[in-house]
Design a protein around this motif. Structure first.
Motif, PDB file in Angstrom:
ATOM      1  N   THR A 153       0.665  33.919   9.142  1.00 38.52           N
ATOM      2  CA  THR A 153       0.739  33.968  10.610  1.00 38.52           C
ATOM      3  C   THR A 153       0.733  35.402  11.101  1.00 38.52           C
ATOM      4  O   THR A 153       0.821  36.354  10.328  1.00 38.52           O
ATOM      5  CB  THR A 153       2.015  33.267  11.103  1.00 38.52           C
ATOM      6  OG1 THR A 153       3.162  33.947  10.547  1.00 38.52           O
ATOM      7  CG2 THR A 153       2.046  31.805  10.693  1.00 38.52           C
ATOM      8  N   THR A 154       0.646  35.542  12.414  1.00 39.50           N
ATOM      9  CA  THR A 154       0.705  36.865  13.045  1.00 39.50           C
ATOM     10  C   THR A 154       1.766  36.857  14.133  1.00 39.50           C
ATOM     11  O   THR A 154       2.162  35.800  14.646  1.00 39.50           O
ATOM     12  CB  THR A 154      -0.655  37.229  13.677  1.00 39.50           C
ATOM     13  OG1 THR A 154      -0.942  36.298  14.743  1.00 39.50           O
ATOM     14  CG2 THR A 154      -1.777  37.183  12.648  1.00 39.50           C
ATOM     15  N   ASP A 155       2.204  38.060  14.505  1.00 46.52           N
ATOM     16  CA  ASP A 155       3.203  38.172  15.574  1.00 46.52           C
ATOM     17  C   ASP A 155       2.680  37.619  16.891  1.00 46.52           C
ATOM     18  O   ASP A 155       3.432  37.052  17.693  1.00 46.52           O
ATOM     19  CB  ASP A 155       3.593  39.644  15.771  1.00 46.52           C
ATOM     20  CG  ASP A 155       4.718  40.053  14.836  1.00 46.52           C
ATOM     21  OD1 ASP A 155       5.394  39.159  14.308  1.00 46.52           O
ATOM     22  OD2 ASP A 155       4.917  41.266  14.625  1.00 46.52           O
ATOM     23  N   LYS A 156       1.412  37.778  17.118  1.00 44.67           N
ATOM     24  CA  LYS A 156       0.827  37.343  18.380  1.00 44.67           C
ATOM     25  C   LYS A 156       0.914  35.833  18.532  1.00 44.67           C
ATOM     26  O   LYS A 156       1.145  35.308  19.615  1.00 44.67           O
ATOM     27  CB  LYS A 156      -0.633  37.799  18.454  1.00 44.67           C
ATOM     28  CG  LYS A 156      -1.285  37.546  19.798  1.00 44.67           C
ATOM     29  CD  LYS A 156      -2.672  38.144  19.833  1.00 44.67           C
ATOM     30  CE  LYS A 156      -3.328  37.928  21.199  1.00 44.67           C
ATOM     31  NZ  LYS A 156      -4.685  38.520  21.260  1.00 44.67           N
ATOM     32  N   GLN A 157       0.759  35.107  17.413  1.00 44.35           N
ATOM     33  CA  GLN A 157       0.778  33.643  17.478  1.00 44.35           C
ATOM     34  C   GLN A 157       2.189  33.066  17.384  1.00 44.35           C
ATOM     35  O   GLN A 157       2.560  32.152  18.114  1.00 44.35           O
ATOM     36  CB  GLN A 157      -0.063  33.054  16.323  1.00 44.35           C
ATOM     37  CG  GLN A 157      -1.558  33.331  16.426  1.00 44.35           C
ATOM     38  CD  GLN A 157      -2.275  32.845  15.172  1.00 44.35           C
ATOM     39  OE1 GLN A 157      -1.936  33.244  14.062  1.00 44.35           O
ATOM     40  NE2 GLN A 157      -3.258  31.966  15.356  1.00 44.35           N
ATOM     41  N   TYR A 158       2.990  33.587  16.469  1.00 45.68           N
ATOM     42  CA  TYR A 158       4.284  32.963  16.150  1.00 45.68           C
ATOM     43  C   TYR A 158       5.399  34.019  16.101  1.00 45.68           C
ATOM     44  O   TYR A 158       6.142  34.120  15.131  1.00 45.68           O
ATOM     45  CB  TYR A 158       4.221  32.253  14.793  1.00 45.68           C
ATOM     46  CG  TYR A 158       3.191  31.174  14.695  1.00 45.68           C
ATOM     47  CD1 TYR A 158       3.452  29.897  15.179  1.00 45.68           C
ATOM     48  CD2 TYR A 158       1.948  31.427  14.120  1.00 45.68           C
ATOM     49  CE1 TYR A 158       2.504  28.887  15.083  1.00 45.68           C
ATOM     50  CE2 TYR A 158       0.990  30.432  14.025  1.00 45.68           C
ATOM     51  CZ  TYR A 158       1.278  29.153  14.504  1.00 45.68           C
ATOM     52  OH  TYR A 158       0.332  28.176  14.414  1.00 45.68           O
ATOM     53  N   ARG A 159       5.503  34.796  17.154  1.00 45.86           N
ATOM     54  CA  ARG A 159       6.451  35.907  17.120  1.00 45.86           C
ATOM     55  C   ARG A 159       7.889  35.426  16.870  1.00 45.86           C
ATOM     56  O   ARG A 159       8.575  35.938  15.974  1.00 45.86           O
ATOM     57  CB  ARG A 159       6.390  36.685  18.433  1.00 45.86           C
ATOM     58  CG  ARG A 159       7.281  37.935  18.445  1.00 45.86           C
ATOM     59  CD  ARG A 159       7.106  38.729  19.724  1.00 45.86           C
ATOM     60  NE  ARG A 159       7.891  39.939  19.667  1.00 45.86           N
ATOM     61  CZ  ARG A 159       9.193  40.012  19.936  1.00 45.86           C
ATOM     62  NH1 ARG A 159       9.842  38.909  20.302  1.00 45.86           N
ATOM     63  NH2 ARG A 159       9.829  41.146  19.853  1.00 45.86           N
ATOM     64  N   ASP A 174       8.998  32.521  15.706  1.00 41.11           N
ATOM     65  CA  ASP A 174       9.141  31.853  14.411  1.00 41.11           C
ATOM     66  C   ASP A 174       9.149  32.871  13.270  1.00 41.11           C
ATOM     67  O   ASP A 174       9.890  32.711  12.286  1.00 41.11           O
ATOM     68  CB  ASP A 174       8.006  30.854  14.195  1.00 41.11           C
ATOM     69  CG  ASP A 174       8.125  29.649  15.127  1.00 41.11           C
ATOM     70  OD1 ASP A 174       9.248  29.385  15.596  1.00 41.11           O
ATOM     71  OD2 ASP A 174       7.105  28.983  15.382  1.00 41.11           O
ATOM     72  N   ARG A 175       8.355  33.904  13.405  1.00 43.24           N
ATOM     73  CA  ARG A 175       8.305  34.932  12.353  1.00 43.24           C
ATOM     74  C   ARG A 175       9.626  35.703  12.292  1.00 43.24           C
ATOM     75  O   ARG A 175      10.117  36.029  11.211  1.00 43.24           O
ATOM     76  CB  ARG A 175       7.140  35.889  12.603  1.00 43.24           C
ATOM     77  CG  ARG A 175       5.772  35.277  12.262  1.00 43.24           C
ATOM     78  CD  ARG A 175       4.639  36.183  12.754  1.00 43.24           C
ATOM     79  NE  ARG A 175       4.698  37.509  12.134  1.00 43.24           N
ATOM     80  CZ  ARG A 175       4.178  37.810  10.945  1.00 43.24           C
ATOM     81  NH1 ARG A 175       3.554  36.864  10.246  1.00 43.24           N
ATOM     82  NH2 ARG A 175       4.263  39.022  10.457  1.00 43.24           N
TER      83      ARG A 175
END
Length: 380
Positions: free
Chosen positions: A183-189, A191-192
Protein backbone atom coordinates in the motif's frame (compact mmCIF):
# COMPACT_ATOMS: atom_id res chain seq x y z
CA UNK A 1 26.88 -33.03 42.35
CA UNK A 2 24.26 -31.22 44.41
CA UNK A 3 22.74 -33.43 47.10
CA UNK A 4 18.97 -33.20 47.40
CA UNK A 5 17.23 -33.13 50.82
CA UNK A 6 16.03 -36.69 50.19
CA UNK A 7 19.57 -37.82 49.39
CA UNK A 8 20.90 -36.01 52.46
CA UNK A 9 18.35 -37.67 54.75
CA UNK A 10 19.05 -41.06 53.18
CA UNK A 11 22.82 -40.67 53.66
CA UNK A 12 22.38 -39.75 57.33
CA UNK A 13 20.37 -42.91 58.09
CA UNK A 14 22.46 -45.99 59.07
CA UNK A 15 20.64 -48.21 56.57
CA UNK A 16 18.44 -51.28 56.42
CA UNK A 17 19.84 -54.82 56.28
CA UNK A 18 17.89 -57.93 55.31
CA UNK A 19 19.32 -61.00 57.08
CA UNK A 20 18.34 -64.30 55.44
CA UNK A 21 19.29 -67.56 57.16
CA UNK A 22 17.44 -70.75 58.05
CA UNK A 23 19.34 -70.97 61.34
CA UNK A 24 17.54 -68.92 63.99
CA UNK A 25 20.67 -68.63 66.17
CA UNK A 26 22.61 -67.06 63.30
CA UNK A 27 19.74 -64.70 62.51
CA UNK A 28 19.66 -63.55 66.15
CA UNK A 29 23.44 -63.16 66.29
CA UNK A 30 23.67 -61.11 63.08
CA UNK A 31 20.60 -59.05 64.02
CA UNK A 32 21.99 -58.13 67.43
CA UNK A 33 25.38 -57.29 65.98
CA UNK A 34 23.97 -55.03 63.25
CA UNK A 35 21.37 -53.34 65.47
CA UNK A 36 24.16 -52.44 67.88
CA UNK A 37 25.72 -50.54 64.95
CA UNK A 38 22.49 -48.60 64.44
CA UNK A 39 21.18 -50.51 61.43
CA UNK A 40 17.54 -51.40 60.92
CA UNK A 41 17.38 -55.18 60.51
CA UNK A 42 14.65 -57.31 58.96
CA UNK A 43 14.93 -61.06 58.81
CA UNK A 44 13.71 -64.00 56.75
CA UNK A 45 14.15 -67.73 57.40
CA UNK A 46 14.22 -68.79 53.74
CA UNK A 47 14.52 -67.47 50.21
CA UNK A 48 10.80 -67.34 49.49
CA UNK A 49 10.13 -65.22 52.60
CA UNK A 50 13.06 -62.94 51.70
CA UNK A 51 11.78 -62.24 48.20
CA UNK A 52 8.27 -61.66 49.50
CA UNK A 53 9.55 -59.24 52.13
CA UNK A 54 11.51 -57.24 49.55
CA UNK A 55 8.25 -56.52 47.76
CA UNK A 56 7.17 -54.48 50.79
CA UNK A 57 10.52 -52.92 51.65
CA UNK A 58 13.71 -52.83 49.62
CA UNK A 59 16.73 -52.98 51.97
CA UNK A 60 20.10 -51.33 51.45
CA UNK A 61 21.94 -54.65 51.57
CA UNK A 62 21.07 -58.35 51.81
CA UNK A 63 23.10 -60.67 54.04
CA UNK A 64 22.22 -64.01 52.45
CA UNK A 65 22.99 -67.57 53.54
CA UNK A 66 23.88 -69.85 50.65
CA UNK A 67 22.92 -73.28 52.01
CA UNK A 68 19.20 -73.14 52.78
CA UNK A 69 16.49 -75.76 52.22
CA UNK A 70 14.27 -75.21 49.21
CA UNK A 71 15.60 -72.22 47.27
CA UNK A 72 19.30 -71.78 48.00
CA UNK A 73 21.08 -68.45 48.35
CA UNK A 74 22.50 -68.52 44.81
CA UNK A 75 19.03 -68.77 43.30
CA UNK A 76 17.68 -66.08 45.64
CA UNK A 77 20.52 -63.79 44.63
CA UNK A 78 19.80 -64.43 40.95
CA UNK A 79 16.13 -63.53 41.43
CA UNK A 80 17.06 -60.34 43.30
CA UNK A 81 19.38 -59.30 40.49
CA UNK A 82 16.88 -59.99 37.71
CA UNK A 83 14.14 -57.93 39.37
CA UNK A 84 14.35 -54.28 38.15
CA UNK A 85 13.17 -52.96 41.52
CA UNK A 86 15.85 -54.81 43.52
CA UNK A 87 18.68 -55.46 41.08
CA UNK A 88 20.83 -52.64 42.48
CA UNK A 89 20.70 -53.92 46.07
CA UNK A 90 24.11 -55.37 47.02
CA UNK A 91 24.05 -59.01 48.13
CA UNK A 92 26.64 -60.47 50.51
CA UNK A 93 26.65 -64.26 50.41
CA UNK A 94 27.41 -66.02 53.68
CA UNK A 95 28.64 -69.57 53.13
CA UNK A 96 30.39 -72.33 54.95
CA UNK A 97 31.77 -73.59 51.64
CA UNK A 98 35.05 -72.32 50.28
CA UNK A 99 34.81 -74.14 46.98
CA UNK A 100 35.88 -72.05 43.99
CA UNK A 101 32.84 -73.24 42.03
CA UNK A 102 30.49 -71.87 44.71
CA UNK A 103 32.14 -68.46 44.61
CA UNK A 104 32.01 -68.38 40.82
CA UNK A 105 28.33 -69.33 40.92
CA UNK A 106 27.67 -66.55 43.41
CA UNK A 107 29.52 -63.99 41.29
CA UNK A 108 27.63 -65.14 38.22
CA UNK A 109 24.36 -64.66 40.12
CA UNK A 110 25.38 -61.08 40.93
CA UNK A 111 26.70 -61.28 44.50
CA UNK A 112 28.83 -58.31 45.49
CA UNK A 113 30.79 -59.92 48.33
CA UNK A 114 31.29 -63.11 50.34
CA UNK A 115 31.61 -63.98 54.01
CA UNK A 116 32.77 -67.32 55.40
CA UNK A 117 30.91 -68.96 58.26
CA UNK A 118 31.26 -68.42 61.10
CA UNK A 119 31.43 -64.74 60.22
CA UNK A 120 33.90 -62.56 62.09
CA UNK A 121 31.87 -59.71 63.72
CA UNK A 122 34.27 -56.95 62.66
CA UNK A 123 34.53 -58.35 59.15
CA UNK A 124 30.75 -58.63 58.82
CA UNK A 125 30.15 -55.04 60.02
CA UNK A 126 32.85 -53.67 57.74
CA UNK A 127 31.50 -55.41 54.64
CA UNK A 128 27.93 -54.35 55.41
CA UNK A 129 29.04 -50.75 55.92
CA UNK A 130 30.96 -50.71 52.63
CA UNK A 131 28.06 -52.30 50.76
CA UNK A 132 25.62 -49.70 52.07
CA UNK A 133 28.05 -46.92 51.17
CA UNK A 134 28.26 -48.20 47.59
CA UNK A 135 24.46 -48.49 47.46
CA UNK A 136 24.11 -44.88 48.62
CA UNK A 137 26.56 -43.69 45.96
CA UNK A 138 24.57 -45.56 43.34
CA UNK A 139 21.34 -44.01 44.63
CA UNK A 140 22.83 -40.52 44.41
CA UNK A 141 23.98 -41.07 40.84
CA UNK A 142 20.62 -42.61 39.91
CA UNK A 143 18.70 -39.71 41.50
CA UNK A 144 20.98 -37.26 39.74
CA UNK A 145 20.36 -38.91 36.38
CA UNK A 146 16.61 -38.77 36.94
CA UNK A 147 16.82 -35.12 37.89
CA UNK A 148 18.94 -34.43 34.80
CA UNK A 149 16.30 -36.10 32.62
CA UNK A 150 13.62 -33.94 34.25
CA UNK A 151 15.63 -30.77 33.63
CA UNK A 152 16.28 -31.75 30.02
CA UNK A 153 12.55 -32.34 29.56
CA UNK A 154 11.80 -28.96 31.15
CA UNK A 155 14.36 -27.30 28.88
CA UNK A 156 12.86 -28.86 25.77
CA UNK A 157 9.35 -27.93 26.90
CA UNK A 158 10.45 -24.37 27.63
CA UNK A 159 12.00 -24.02 24.17
CA UNK A 160 8.75 -25.25 22.60
CA UNK A 161 6.77 -22.85 24.79
CA UNK A 162 8.91 -19.85 23.82
CA UNK A 163 8.79 -20.71 20.12
CA UNK A 164 5.02 -21.07 20.38
CA UNK A 165 4.68 -17.71 22.15
CA UNK A 166 6.88 -15.96 19.60
CA UNK A 167 4.86 -17.10 16.61
CA UNK A 168 1.96 -14.69 17.22
CA UNK A 169 3.98 -11.45 17.40
CA UNK A 170 6.24 -12.61 14.55
CA UNK A 171 3.21 -13.34 12.39
CA UNK A 172 1.79 -9.94 13.30
CA UNK A 173 4.99 -8.16 12.26
CA UNK A 174 5.10 -10.13 9.03
CA UNK A 175 1.49 -9.28 8.13
CA UNK A 176 2.03 -5.59 8.91
CA UNK A 177 5.12 -5.48 6.73
CA UNK A 178 3.27 -7.21 3.90
CA UNK A 179 0.47 -4.64 4.19
CA UNK A 180 2.89 -1.73 4.23
CA UNK A 181 4.76 -3.01 1.20
CA UNK A 182 1.50 -3.45 -0.76
CA UNK A 183 0.00 0.00 0.00
CA UNK A 184 0.88 3.68 -0.09
CA UNK A 185 0.31 6.56 2.30
CA UNK A 186 -1.90 8.25 -0.23
CA UNK A 187 -4.34 5.33 -0.32
CA UNK A 188 -4.26 3.95 3.23
CA UNK A 189 -2.58 6.54 5.41
CA UNK A 190 -4.50 5.79 8.64
CA UNK A 191 -4.36 2.03 8.15
CA UNK A 192 -0.62 2.19 7.49
CA UNK A 193 -0.06 4.21 10.65
CA UNK A 194 -2.07 1.65 12.61
CA UNK A 195 -0.07 -1.20 11.04
CA UNK A 196 3.19 0.50 11.96
CA UNK A 197 2.10 0.97 15.56
CA UNK A 198 0.87 -2.62 15.77
CA UNK A 199 4.18 -3.87 14.39
CA UNK A 200 6.08 -1.79 16.95
CA UNK A 201 3.94 -3.28 19.71
CA UNK A 202 4.66 -6.81 18.49
CA UNK A 203 8.38 -6.06 18.36
CA UNK A 204 8.21 -4.75 21.93
CA UNK A 205 6.50 -8.00 22.91
CA UNK A 206 9.35 -9.99 21.36
CA UNK A 207 11.90 -7.80 23.11
CA UNK A 208 10.16 -8.38 26.42
CA UNK A 209 10.26 -12.15 25.83
CA UNK A 210 13.98 -11.98 25.11
CA UNK A 211 14.62 -9.77 28.15
CA UNK A 212 12.60 -12.10 30.37
CA UNK A 213 14.64 -15.12 29.25
CA UNK A 214 17.86 -13.34 30.23
CA UNK A 215 16.59 -11.66 33.39
CA UNK A 216 14.84 -14.72 34.85
CA UNK A 217 18.21 -16.46 34.85
CA UNK A 218 20.01 -13.44 36.35
CA UNK A 219 17.37 -12.85 39.02
CA UNK A 220 17.32 -16.53 39.91
CA UNK A 221 21.10 -16.41 40.47
CA UNK A 222 20.97 -13.02 42.25
CA UNK A 223 23.29 -11.51 39.62
CA UNK A 224 20.96 -8.77 38.35
CA UNK A 225 21.79 -5.39 39.92
CA UNK A 226 18.80 -3.26 40.97
CA UNK A 227 18.88 0.53 40.87
CA UNK A 228 16.44 1.24 43.67
CA UNK A 229 15.03 4.72 44.22
CA UNK A 230 11.76 6.35 45.18
CA UNK A 231 9.24 5.78 42.39
CA UNK A 232 5.67 6.96 41.97
CA UNK A 233 3.47 4.00 41.14
CA UNK A 234 1.16 6.14 38.99
CA UNK A 235 4.05 7.03 36.68
CA UNK A 236 5.10 3.42 36.29
CA UNK A 237 1.52 2.37 35.49
CA UNK A 238 1.18 5.17 32.95
CA UNK A 239 4.41 4.14 31.23
CA UNK A 240 3.31 0.48 31.24
CA UNK A 241 -0.07 1.34 29.68
CA UNK A 242 1.66 3.30 26.94
CA UNK A 243 3.81 0.26 26.15
CA UNK A 244 0.95 -2.26 26.04
CA UNK A 245 -1.64 -0.08 24.31
CA UNK A 246 -0.83 -1.25 20.74
CA UNK A 247 -1.45 -4.90 21.70
CA UNK A 248 -4.55 -4.50 23.91
CA UNK A 249 -7.18 -5.00 21.22
CA UNK A 250 -10.55 -3.87 22.54
CA UNK A 251 -9.58 -4.28 26.21
CA UNK A 252 -9.55 -1.33 28.59
CA UNK A 253 -7.55 -0.68 31.74
CA UNK A 254 -9.04 1.24 34.66
CA UNK A 255 -6.58 2.49 37.29
CA UNK A 256 -7.76 3.11 40.85
CA UNK A 257 -5.29 4.98 43.03
CA UNK A 258 -5.48 7.28 46.06
CA UNK A 259 -5.60 11.03 45.60
CA UNK A 260 -2.22 11.31 47.30
CA UNK A 261 0.69 9.98 45.18
CA UNK A 262 1.96 6.59 46.31
CA UNK A 263 5.69 5.87 46.17
CA UNK A 264 7.69 2.70 46.65
CA UNK A 265 11.39 1.90 46.83
CA UNK A 266 12.15 0.03 43.63
CA UNK A 267 14.05 -0.14 40.35
CA UNK A 268 11.68 1.70 37.99
CA UNK A 269 12.69 -0.18 34.85
CA UNK A 270 12.19 -3.57 36.49
CA UNK A 271 8.86 -2.78 38.18
CA UNK A 272 7.59 -1.07 35.01
CA UNK A 273 8.10 -4.41 33.29
CA UNK A 274 6.21 -6.14 36.11
CA UNK A 275 3.25 -3.85 35.40
CA UNK A 276 3.55 -4.50 31.66
CA UNK A 277 3.62 -8.27 32.14
CA UNK A 278 0.72 -8.40 34.59
CA UNK A 279 -1.48 -6.12 32.48
CA UNK A 280 -0.61 -7.97 29.26
CA UNK A 281 -1.34 -11.26 31.02
CA UNK A 282 -4.76 -9.98 32.13
CA UNK A 283 -5.62 -8.66 28.65
CA UNK A 284 -4.66 -12.01 27.11
CA UNK A 285 -6.75 -13.89 29.69
CA UNK A 286 -9.85 -11.93 28.58
CA UNK A 287 -9.19 -12.48 24.87
CA UNK A 288 -8.27 -8.81 24.33
CA UNK A 289 -11.64 -7.42 25.38
CA UNK A 290 -13.31 -6.33 28.61
CA UNK A 291 -11.90 -4.32 31.49
CA UNK A 292 -8.73 -4.86 33.50
CA UNK A 293 -8.74 -3.19 36.92
CA UNK A 294 -5.47 -1.93 38.40
CA UNK A 295 -5.51 -0.83 42.03
CA UNK A 296 -2.75 0.90 44.01
CA UNK A 297 -2.98 1.09 47.78
CA UNK A 298 -0.68 2.70 50.33
CA UNK A 299 -0.14 0.52 53.40
CA UNK A 300 1.69 1.06 56.67
CA UNK A 301 4.86 -0.71 55.63
CA UNK A 302 4.44 -1.38 51.93
CA UNK A 303 2.59 -0.55 48.74
CA UNK A 304 0.06 -3.08 47.44
CA UNK A 305 -0.86 -3.35 43.76
CA UNK A 306 -3.59 -5.55 42.30
CA UNK A 307 -4.32 -6.36 38.65
CA UNK A 308 -7.73 -7.99 38.16
CA UNK A 309 -9.18 -9.73 35.14
CA UNK A 310 -12.45 -11.58 34.59
CA UNK A 311 -11.16 -14.33 32.32
CA UNK A 312 -11.34 -18.05 33.08
CA UNK A 313 -10.61 -18.65 36.76
CA UNK A 314 -7.20 -20.06 37.58
CA UNK A 315 -7.46 -23.48 39.31
CA UNK A 316 -5.93 -23.54 42.80
CA UNK A 317 -3.60 -26.34 41.70
CA UNK A 318 -1.60 -24.12 39.35
CA UNK A 319 -1.79 -20.76 41.15
CA UNK A 320 1.73 -21.29 42.44
CA UNK A 321 3.13 -23.01 39.33
CA UNK A 322 2.35 -20.09 37.00
CA UNK A 323 5.02 -18.07 38.85
CA UNK A 324 7.62 -20.86 38.70
CA UNK A 325 9.95 -20.72 35.68
CA UNK A 326 10.69 -24.45 35.98
CA UNK A 327 6.98 -25.32 35.88
CA UNK A 328 6.03 -22.63 33.34
CA UNK A 329 6.25 -24.94 30.33
CA UNK A 330 4.07 -27.60 31.97
CA UNK A 331 1.41 -25.03 32.85
CA UNK A 332 1.63 -23.54 29.36
CA UNK A 333 0.94 -26.89 27.68
CA UNK A 334 -1.88 -27.70 30.07
CA UNK A 335 -3.57 -24.29 30.00
CA UNK A 336 -3.17 -21.39 27.58
CA UNK A 337 -4.90 -18.80 29.79
CA UNK A 338 -2.55 -17.19 32.33
CA UNK A 339 0.45 -19.18 31.07
CA UNK A 340 2.36 -16.36 29.45
CA UNK A 341 5.73 -18.04 29.16
CA UNK A 342 8.34 -16.50 31.46
CA UNK A 343 6.43 -13.26 32.07
CA UNK A 344 4.90 -14.30 35.40
CA UNK A 345 8.06 -16.07 36.66
CA UNK A 346 9.94 -12.85 35.86
CA UNK A 347 7.39 -10.89 37.91
CA UNK A 348 7.84 -13.18 40.90
CA UNK A 349 11.63 -13.03 40.84
CA UNK A 350 11.62 -9.26 40.29
CA UNK A 351 9.21 -8.54 43.14
CA UNK A 352 10.97 -10.90 45.53
CA UNK A 353 14.33 -9.32 44.65
CA UNK A 354 12.87 -6.06 46.00
CA UNK A 355 11.78 -7.77 49.23
CA UNK A 356 8.12 -7.90 48.20
CA UNK A 357 5.58 -10.66 47.75
CA UNK A 358 3.43 -11.73 44.80
CA UNK A 359 0.51 -14.08 44.28
CA UNK A 360 -2.96 -14.58 42.85
CA UNK A 361 -6.42 -15.41 44.15
CA UNK A 362 -9.44 -16.46 42.08
CA UNK A 363 -13.14 -16.37 42.90
CA UNK A 364 -16.28 -16.38 40.73
CA UNK A 365 -17.44 -12.99 42.03
CA UNK A 366 -14.01 -11.33 42.00
CA UNK A 367 -12.19 -12.79 39.01
CA UNK A 368 -8.45 -13.40 39.03
CA UNK A 369 -6.71 -10.95 41.33
CA UNK A 370 -2.95 -10.77 40.85
CA UNK A 371 -1.24 -8.82 43.60
CA UNK A 372 2.23 -7.76 44.59
CA UNK A 373 3.73 -5.65 47.35
CA UNK A 374 6.78 -3.42 47.44
CA UNK A 375 8.46 -1.80 50.44
CA UNK A 376 7.77 1.88 50.99
CA UNK A 377 10.50 4.50 51.08
CA UNK A 378 12.48 4.82 54.25
CA UNK A 379 11.72 7.97 56.21
CA UNK A 380 13.79 10.91 55.06
Amino acid sequence: MTVSPIQQKRSEEPGCVLVVDDDERIRRFETGLLEAQGYTVITAQDGTAALRGMEDRVPDVVLLDVNMPGMNGIEVCRKIKTNPSTQHVPVILVTGCNERSDRLAGMEAGARDFLAKPADPDDLCLRVRNAIHMKRLFDQVSDGMERLKELEHMRDSMVQMLVHDMRTPLSSVSMCLDFLSATTDKQYRDDRLAAQEHARGSVRTLQEMANSMLDVSRLDKNTMPLKVRSCLMSELVRDALHAVKPTMGRAMVVVDEPGTPVAAACDPDVIRRVFINLISNAVHAMAYQGTVDVSIRDGDADVRVTVTDHGDLIPPGIQTDIFDHLAAATVHHARETHSGGLALPFCRLAVEAHGGTIGVSSAPDKGNVFFFTLPKNSPA
